[in-house]
Design a protein around this motif. Structure first.
Motif, PDB file in Angstrom:
ATOM      1  N   LYS A  37      -3.485   2.548  -9.754  1.00  0.00           N
ATOM      2  CA  LYS A  37      -2.214   3.352  -9.837  1.00  0.00           C
ATOM      3  C   LYS A  37      -2.647   4.889  -9.556  1.00  0.00           C
ATOM      4  CE  LYS A  37       0.960   0.502 -10.593  1.00  0.00           C
ATOM      5  NZ  LYS A  37       2.597   0.374  -9.972  1.00  0.00           N
ATOM      6  N   PHE A  38      -2.055   5.390  -8.613  1.00  0.00           N
ATOM      7  CA  PHE A  38      -1.935   6.843  -8.491  1.00  0.00           C
ATOM      8  C   PHE A  38      -0.972   7.560  -9.191  1.00  0.00           C
ATOM      9  CE2 PHE A  38      -5.352   5.425  -5.711  1.00  0.00           C
ATOM     10  CZ  PHE A  38      -6.294   6.338  -5.606  1.00  0.00           C
ATOM     11  N   PHE A  39      -0.841   8.996  -8.938  1.00  0.00           N
ATOM     12  CA  PHE A  39       0.122   9.753  -9.754  1.00  0.00           C
ATOM     13  C   PHE A  39       1.749   9.501  -9.305  1.00  0.00           C
ATOM     14  CE2 PHE A  39       3.014  13.347 -10.134  1.00  0.00           C
ATOM     15  CZ  PHE A  39       2.966  13.657 -11.323  1.00  0.00           C
ATOM     16  N   LEU A  40       1.943   8.802  -7.963  1.00  0.00           N
ATOM     17  CA  LEU A  40       3.064   8.541  -7.518  1.00  0.00           C
ATOM     18  C   LEU A  40       3.262   7.207  -7.884  1.00  0.00           C
ATOM     19  CD1 LEU A  40       3.317   9.961  -4.026  1.00  0.00           C
ATOM     20  CD2 LEU A  40       4.597  10.697  -5.844  1.00  0.00           C
ATOM     21  N   GLY A  41       2.590   6.371  -8.295  1.00  0.00           N
ATOM     22  CA  GLY A  41       2.638   5.224  -8.629  1.00  0.00           C
ATOM     23  C   GLY A  41       3.423   5.174 -10.233  1.00  0.00           C
ATOM     24  N   ARG A  42       3.293   6.205 -10.990  1.00  0.00           N
ATOM     25  CA  ARG A  42       4.324   6.362 -12.053  1.00  0.00           C
ATOM     26  C   ARG A  42       5.733   6.327 -11.955  1.00  0.00           C
ATOM     27  NH1 ARG A  42       0.241  10.438 -15.474  1.00  0.00           N
ATOM     28  NH2 ARG A  42      -1.767   9.017 -15.367  1.00  0.00           N
ATOM     29  N   PHE A  43       5.989   6.980 -10.853  1.00  0.00           N
ATOM     30  CA  PHE A  43       7.444   7.068 -10.497  1.00  0.00           C
ATOM     31  C   PHE A  43       7.981   6.150  -9.560  1.00  0.00           C
ATOM     32  CE2 PHE A  43       5.595  11.309 -11.383  1.00  0.00           C
ATOM     33  CZ  PHE A  43       6.209  11.862 -12.411  1.00  0.00           C
ATOM     34  N   TYR A  44       7.272   5.903  -8.543  1.00  0.00           N
ATOM     35  CA  TYR A  44       7.791   4.795  -7.532  1.00  0.00           C
ATOM     36  C   TYR A  44       7.018   3.619  -7.970  1.00  0.00           C
ATOM     37  CZ  TYR A  44       8.912   9.087  -4.833  1.00  0.00           C
ATOM     38  OH  TYR A  44       9.564  10.327  -4.521  1.00  0.00           O
ATOM     39  N   LEU A  45       7.849   2.520  -8.480  1.00  0.00           N
ATOM     40  CA  LEU A  45       7.619   1.137  -8.744  1.00  0.00           C
ATOM     41  C   LEU A  45       6.900   0.277  -7.438  1.00  0.00           C
ATOM     42  CD1 LEU A  45      10.123   0.140 -11.114  1.00  0.00           C
ATOM     43  CD2 LEU A  45       8.162   0.984 -11.751  1.00  0.00           C
ATOM     44  N   GLY A  46       5.793  -0.140  -7.508  1.00  0.00           N
ATOM     45  CA  GLY A  46       5.129  -0.966  -6.463  1.00  0.00           C
ATOM     46  C   GLY A  46       4.332   0.018  -5.635  1.00  0.00           C
ATOM     47  N   TYR A  47       4.214   1.439  -5.748  1.00  0.00           N
ATOM     48  CA  TYR A  47       3.292   2.080  -5.009  1.00  0.00           C
ATOM     49  C   TYR A  47       1.960   1.996  -5.516  1.00  0.00           C
ATOM     50  CZ  TYR A  47       0.984   6.190  -3.175  1.00  0.00           C
ATOM     51  OH  TYR A  47       0.153   7.140  -2.494  1.00  0.00           O
ATOM     52  N   ASN A  48       0.985   1.653  -4.306  1.00  0.00           N
ATOM     53  CA  ASN A  48      -0.287   1.757  -4.567  1.00  0.00           C
ATOM     54  C   ASN A  48      -1.089   2.156  -3.049  1.00  0.00           C
ATOM     55  OD1 ASN A  48      -0.053  -0.843  -3.309  1.00  0.00           O
ATOM     56  ND2 ASN A  48      -0.662  -1.632  -5.242  1.00  0.00           N
ATOM     57  N   LEU A  49      -2.306   2.082  -2.988  1.00  0.00           N
ATOM     58  CA  LEU A  49      -2.848   2.608  -1.767  1.00  0.00           C
ATOM     59  C   LEU A  49      -3.108   1.292  -0.944  1.00  0.00           C
ATOM     60  CD1 LEU A  49      -5.578   5.240  -2.556  1.00  0.00           C
ATOM     61  CD2 LEU A  49      -3.403   5.575  -1.604  1.00  0.00           C
ATOM     62  N   THR A  50      -2.290   0.855  -0.401  1.00  0.00           N
ATOM     63  CA  THR A  50      -2.056  -0.187   0.552  1.00  0.00           C
ATOM     64  C   THR A  50      -1.076   0.059   1.686  1.00  0.00           C
ATOM     65  OG1 THR A  50      -0.602  -1.678  -0.864  1.00  0.00           O
ATOM     66  CG2 THR A  50      -3.011  -2.034  -0.891  1.00  0.00           C
ATOM     67  N   ALA A  51      -1.155  -0.811   2.731  1.00  0.00           N
ATOM     68  CA  ALA A  51       0.178  -0.626   3.673  1.00  0.00           C
ATOM     69  C   ALA A  51       1.357  -0.754   3.218  1.00  0.00           C
ATOM     70  CB  ALA A  51      -0.328  -1.703   4.946  1.00  0.00           C
ATOM     71  N   LEU A  52       1.412  -2.078   2.389  1.00  0.00           N
ATOM     72  CA  LEU A  52       2.764  -2.368   1.756  1.00  0.00           C
ATOM     73  C   LEU A  52       3.232  -1.124   0.718  1.00  0.00           C
ATOM     74  CD1 LEU A  52       5.177  -4.165   1.391  1.00  0.00           C
ATOM     75  CD2 LEU A  52       3.641  -5.481  -0.304  1.00  0.00           C
ATOM     76  N   GLY A  53       2.237  -0.939   0.044  1.00  0.00           N
ATOM     77  CA  GLY A  53       2.422   0.351  -0.756  1.00  0.00           C
ATOM     78  C   GLY A  53       2.933   1.326  -0.201  1.00  0.00           C
ATOM     79  N   SER A  54       2.472   1.890   0.836  1.00  0.00           N
ATOM     80  CA  SER A  54       2.939   3.173   1.485  1.00  0.00           C
ATOM     81  C   SER A  54       4.391   3.174   2.044  1.00  0.00           C
ATOM     82  CB  SER A  54       2.083   3.369   2.869  1.00  0.00           C
ATOM     83  OG  SER A  54       2.157   2.554   3.778  1.00  0.00           O
ATOM     84  N   VAL A  55       4.644   1.789   2.408  1.00  0.00           N
ATOM     85  CA  VAL A  55       5.922   1.484   2.811  1.00  0.00           C
ATOM     86  C   VAL A  55       7.111   1.657   1.774  1.00  0.00           C
ATOM     87  CG1 VAL A  55       7.686   0.060   4.075  1.00  0.00           C
ATOM     88  CG2 VAL A  55       5.493   0.402   4.954  1.00  0.00           C
ATOM     89  N   ILE A  56       6.829   1.023   0.598  1.00  0.00           N
ATOM     90  CA  ILE A  56       7.316   0.954  -0.666  1.00  0.00           C
ATOM     91  C   ILE A  56       7.671   2.434  -1.361  1.00  0.00           C
ATOM     92  CG2 ILE A  56       7.530   0.389  -2.945  1.00  0.00           C
ATOM     93  CD1 ILE A  56       6.036  -2.272  -2.439  1.00  0.00           C
ATOM     94  N   ALA A  57       6.860   3.104  -1.139  1.00  0.00           N
ATOM     95  CA  ALA A  57       6.849   4.550  -1.463  1.00  0.00           C
ATOM     96  C   ALA A  57       7.631   5.571  -0.543  1.00  0.00           C
ATOM     97  CB  ALA A  57       5.507   5.236  -1.609  1.00  0.00           C
ATOM     98  N   MET A  58       7.662   5.101   0.877  1.00  0.00           N
ATOM     99  CA  MET A  58       8.388   5.769   1.910  1.00  0.00           C
ATOM    100  C   MET A  58       9.968   5.617   1.504  1.00  0.00           C
ATOM    101  SD  MET A  58       8.636   5.408   5.864  1.00  0.00           S
ATOM    102  CE  MET A  58       9.536   3.604   5.711  1.00  0.00           C
TER     103      MET A  58
END
Length: 84
Positions: A37-58
């Motif tokens: 979990k990085f900083f944005l993972g605290r705000f955006y549920l499901g975010y991590n440094l993966t391809a799927l996590g980048s789409v979720i964060a987008m």
């Protein structure tokens, strides 16, 4: 001058959403994929440094900035009307 609320909100959403996506892909290219979990993972549920996590964060980032941009433009128009 008056801001177009819809256009400003859409521009904010697109810029922030694509920015989060590109930042995540840049970090994946440097460090490799990770489930940490990085900083944005605290705000955006499901975010991590993966391809799927980048789409979720987008998607989260798009709607986050869309709402924030709409509030900002509406408030700007409201306060500029009061001033003049």
């Amino acid at each position: 001058m008056k801001l177009n609320v819809k256009a400003f909100a859409l521009a904010c959403g697109l810029i922030w959403g694509l920015g989060v996506l590109l930042m995540t892909w840049y970090m994946i290219a440097i460090e490799g994929p990770s489930d940490d979990k990085f900083f944005l993972g605290r705000f955006y549920l499901g975010y991590n440094l993966t391809a799927l996590g980048s789409v979720i964060a987008m998607v989260w980032g798009f709607f986050d900035a869309l709402i924030g941009g709409a509030i900002f433009a509406w408030l700007y128009n409201f306060l500029s009307r009061k001033k003049s």
